[in-house]
Motif scaffolding. Structure first.
Motif, mmCIF file in Angstrom:
data_model
loop_
_atom_site.group_PDB
_atom_site.id
_atom_site.type_symbol
_atom_site.label_atom_id
_atom_site.label_comp_id
_atom_site.label_asym_id
_atom_site.label_seq_id
_atom_site.Cartn_x
_atom_site.Cartn_y
_atom_site.Cartn_z
ATOM 1 N N LEU A 1 0.860 -1.185 0.000
ATOM 2 C CA LEU A 1 0.000 0.000 0.000
ATOM 3 C C LEU A 1 0.900 1.241 0.000
ATOM 4 C CD1 LEU A 1 -2.725 -1.044 2.599
ATOM 5 C CD2 LEU A 1 -2.913 -1.006 0.115
ATOM 6 N N PHE A 2 0.681 2.122 -0.974
ATOM 7 C CA PHE A 2 1.569 3.280 -1.141
ATOM 8 C C PHE A 2 0.758 4.511 -1.488
ATOM 9 C CE2 PHE A 2 4.442 5.975 -3.721
ATOM 10 C CZ PHE A 2 5.423 6.200 -2.765
ATOM 11 N N VAL B 1 12.115 -4.361 -6.818
ATOM 12 C CA VAL B 1 11.080 -4.767 -5.858
ATOM 13 C C VAL B 1 10.098 -5.687 -6.584
ATOM 14 C CG1 VAL B 1 9.196 -3.970 -4.376
ATOM 15 C CG2 VAL B 1 11.314 -2.629 -4.545
ATOM 16 N N PRO B 2 9.866 -6.894 -6.060
ATOM 17 C CA PRO B 2 9.045 -7.864 -6.799
ATOM 18 C C PRO B 2 7.539 -7.723 -6.590
ATOM 19 C CG PRO B 2 9.943 -8.890 -4.836
ATOM 20 C CD PRO B 2 10.489 -7.483 -4.863
ATOM 21 N N PHE B 3 7.097 -6.615 -6.000
ATOM 22 C CA PHE B 3 5.676 -6.414 -5.720
ATOM 23 C C PHE B 3 5.185 -5.147 -6.398
ATOM 24 C CE2 PHE B 3 7.639 -7.506 -1.426
ATOM 25 C CZ PHE B 3 7.637 -8.872 -1.647
ATOM 26 N N PRO B 4 3.928 -5.103 -6.812
ATOM 27 C CA PRO B 4 3.333 -3.833 -7.267
ATOM 28 C C PRO B 4 2.944 -2.973 -6.072
ATOM 29 C CG PRO B 4 1.706 -5.565 -7.389
ATOM 30 C CD PRO B 4 2.989 -6.231 -6.963
ATOM 31 N N LEU B 5 2.524 -1.758 -6.357
ATOM 32 C CA LEU B 5 2.030 -0.835 -5.340
ATOM 33 C C LEU B 5 0.530 -0.635 -5.539
ATOM 34 C CD1 LEU B 5 4.789 1.944 -5.556
ATOM 35 C CD2 LEU B 5 4.816 -0.159 -4.214
ATOM 36 N N GLY C 1 10.596 2.445 -11.347
ATOM 37 C CA GLY C 1 10.052 1.593 -12.395
ATOM 38 C C GLY C 1 9.034 0.591 -11.896
ATOM 39 N N LEU C 2 8.175 1.026 -10.986
ATOM 40 C CA LEU C 2 7.211 0.124 -10.361
ATOM 41 C C LEU C 2 5.835 0.227 -11.020
ATOM 42 C CD1 LEU C 2 8.211 0.912 -6.686
ATOM 43 C CD2 LEU C 2 8.763 -1.168 -7.952
ATOM 44 N N ARG C 3 5.019 -0.794 -10.780
ATOM 45 C CA ARG C 3 3.631 -0.785 -11.266
ATOM 46 C C ARG C 3 2.730 -0.299 -10.144
ATOM 47 N NH1 ARG C 3 -0.500 -4.869 -11.369
ATOM 48 N NH2 ARG C 3 1.002 -6.439 -10.681
ATOM 49 N N LEU C 4 1.940 0.727 -10.416
ATOM 50 C CA LEU C 4 1.030 1.288 -9.422
ATOM 51 C C LEU C 4 -0.405 1.016 -9.821
ATOM 52 C CD1 LEU C 4 0.432 3.136 -6.932
ATOM 53 C CD2 LEU C 4 0.428 5.068 -8.545
#
Length: 301
Positions: free
Chosen positions: A34-35, A57-61, A85-88
Motif C-alpha cells: 500500500l503506497f 522490488v518484486p511487488f506492485p504498489l 520503475g514500479l507498477r502502481l
C-alpha cells in the motif's frame, strides 16, 4: 536517546523490516505494498528496495485514492513510482461514488469510504499479502495488531484468529480467499521514522516541512481548503506557517503550526510532542472512541 543508541535501534528495526519483506516474498504468491506517498509508505518502499537490491522490488504498489488529495503528495507519489520503475494500481473512491456503489458522507470525509475499494482491489488482483505502514504507537486499535494480521474472506479482522509471533516467527498460512496484512513498521515510533529518514536521506513530500498555507480552524484543527470543501459560516481563513505530520484525506487531515523547515527541526519537534500524529491531526479518528477499531474490523487496515 543518545546518538549511538538511536543508530543501534534503527539498525535493529531496519533488519527486522527487511527480514519481514523477505519472509513474505518466500511465503506468498501475490503480495502488494500500500503506497500513498506519505512518510510511512515511502519508508516502507525504501525498505523494500533495500530488501531486494540489486533486484527490483518484486511487488506492485496499490493506492486507495479518496480523490481528496494534496497535490504535492500525488506529484511525489508518481515521481517515486517512475523513479523505481514500479507498477502502481489505483483504486479510486470517486469511481465508486460515480456508479452508485458508495455515497458521499454528510460530513464530506472519504477516509471511511476506502474500505470497499481496497477489498475489491485485493479480491480482483488476488493479492494474498498486503503490506501496510501501520505502527503500534499511532493509535490503540493498532497497538494490539500483529505483524502478520490474518483477514477472513470478507477482509475482516477477527481477534480470535490472530496468531502468536514468538521469536520473530511468522505464520502466513491462510485459506483460499483470505489474505494477510503485513506491518513491517509495527515496532517503529514516529521518532524512529524521522531518525531513519534523516539517516538514509529519504525524500518526502514538501508538506511534511514548514511552509505558508491558508488554513481555517475547526474542532481545534487547522484544515486547508480544497476540492473537498472549505470553511463554514463563522470559520475564517488565515495564513499560517504550518506543516503536516501525516497526510490523508484533505477534508479531515489537519496541519500543525510549526517552524520546522528541515529534518533536524522536525526531529526536535516530534521528540517534544506528547500526542501521536494521528491523535493530533486526524479528524476521522475522532468520529468515535472506537472509530479506528471499527474500521479495522471492517477490513480498512
Amino acid at each position: 536517546m543518545t546518538t549511538a543508541t538511536a543508530l543501534d535501534t534503527l539498525g535493529r528495526l531496519e533488519s527486522e523490516a527487511i527480514h519481514i519483506f523477505r519472509e513474505v516474498a518466500g511465503e506468498f504468491d501475490r503480495p502488494v505494498i500500500l503506497f500513498s506517498g506519505g512518510k510511512d509508505s515511502t519508508l516502507l518502499l525504501h525498505l523494500a528496495v533495500k530488501a531486494f537490491w540489486p533486484a527490483p522490488v518484486p511487488f506492485p504498489l496499490l493506492h486507495v485514492d479518496t480523490g481528496h488529495n494534496f497535490e504535492e503528495v500525488i506529484e511525489f507519489r508518481d515521481k517515486v513510482v517512475a523513479q523505481h520503475g514500479l507498477r502502481l494500481e489505483v483504486a479510486k473512491v470517486q469511481d465508486y461514488i460515480d456508479d452508485g456503489r458508495l455515497a458521499e458522507r454528510p460530513d464530506g470525509t472519504r477516509n471511511p469510504l476506502q474500505t470497499v475499494p481496497l477489498l475489491d482491489a485485493i479480491t480482483n488482483h488476488k493479492f494474498d499479502a498486503v503490506f501496510g505502514g501501520g505502527r503500534r504507537d499511532e493509535e490503540r486499535a493498532r497497538a494490539k495488531e500483529r505483524i502478520f494480521s490474518l483477514r477472513n474472506a470478507f477482509g475482516q479482522w477477527e481477534p480470535r484468529r490472530q496468531r502468536p509471533e514468538l521469536w520473530n516467527l511468522y505464520n502466513g498460512r491462510h485459506r483460499p480467499g483470505e489474505h494477510v496484512r503485513v506491518f513491517p513498521l509495527s515496532n517503529w515510533t514516529e521518532l524512529d521514522v524521522w531518525h531513519y529518514i534523516a539517516r538514509e536521506g529519504i525524500e518526502l513530500p514538501s508538506i511534511y516541512y514548514a511552509h505558508r498555507r491558508e488554513v481555517y480552524l475547526r474542532d481545534g484543527m487547522w484544515l486547508a481548503e480544497g476540492p473537498w470543501g472549505g470553511p463554514r459560516d463563522g470559520e475564517e481563513k488565515v495564513e499560517k506557517t504550518v506543516r503536516y505530520r501525516t497526510v490523508g484525506d484533505g477534508s479531515c487531515t489537519g496541519a500543525v503550526e510549526s517552524d520546522a523547515a528541515d529534518i533536524s527541526a522536525v526531529i526536535a519537534e516530534v521528540a517534544a510532542s506528547r500526542l501521536t500524529e494521528r491523535g493530533a491531526t486526524r479528524a476521522d479518528d475522532r468520529l468515535s472512541e472506537a472509530a479506528m477499531e471499527d474500521r479495522k474490523r471492517e477490513g480498512y487496515f
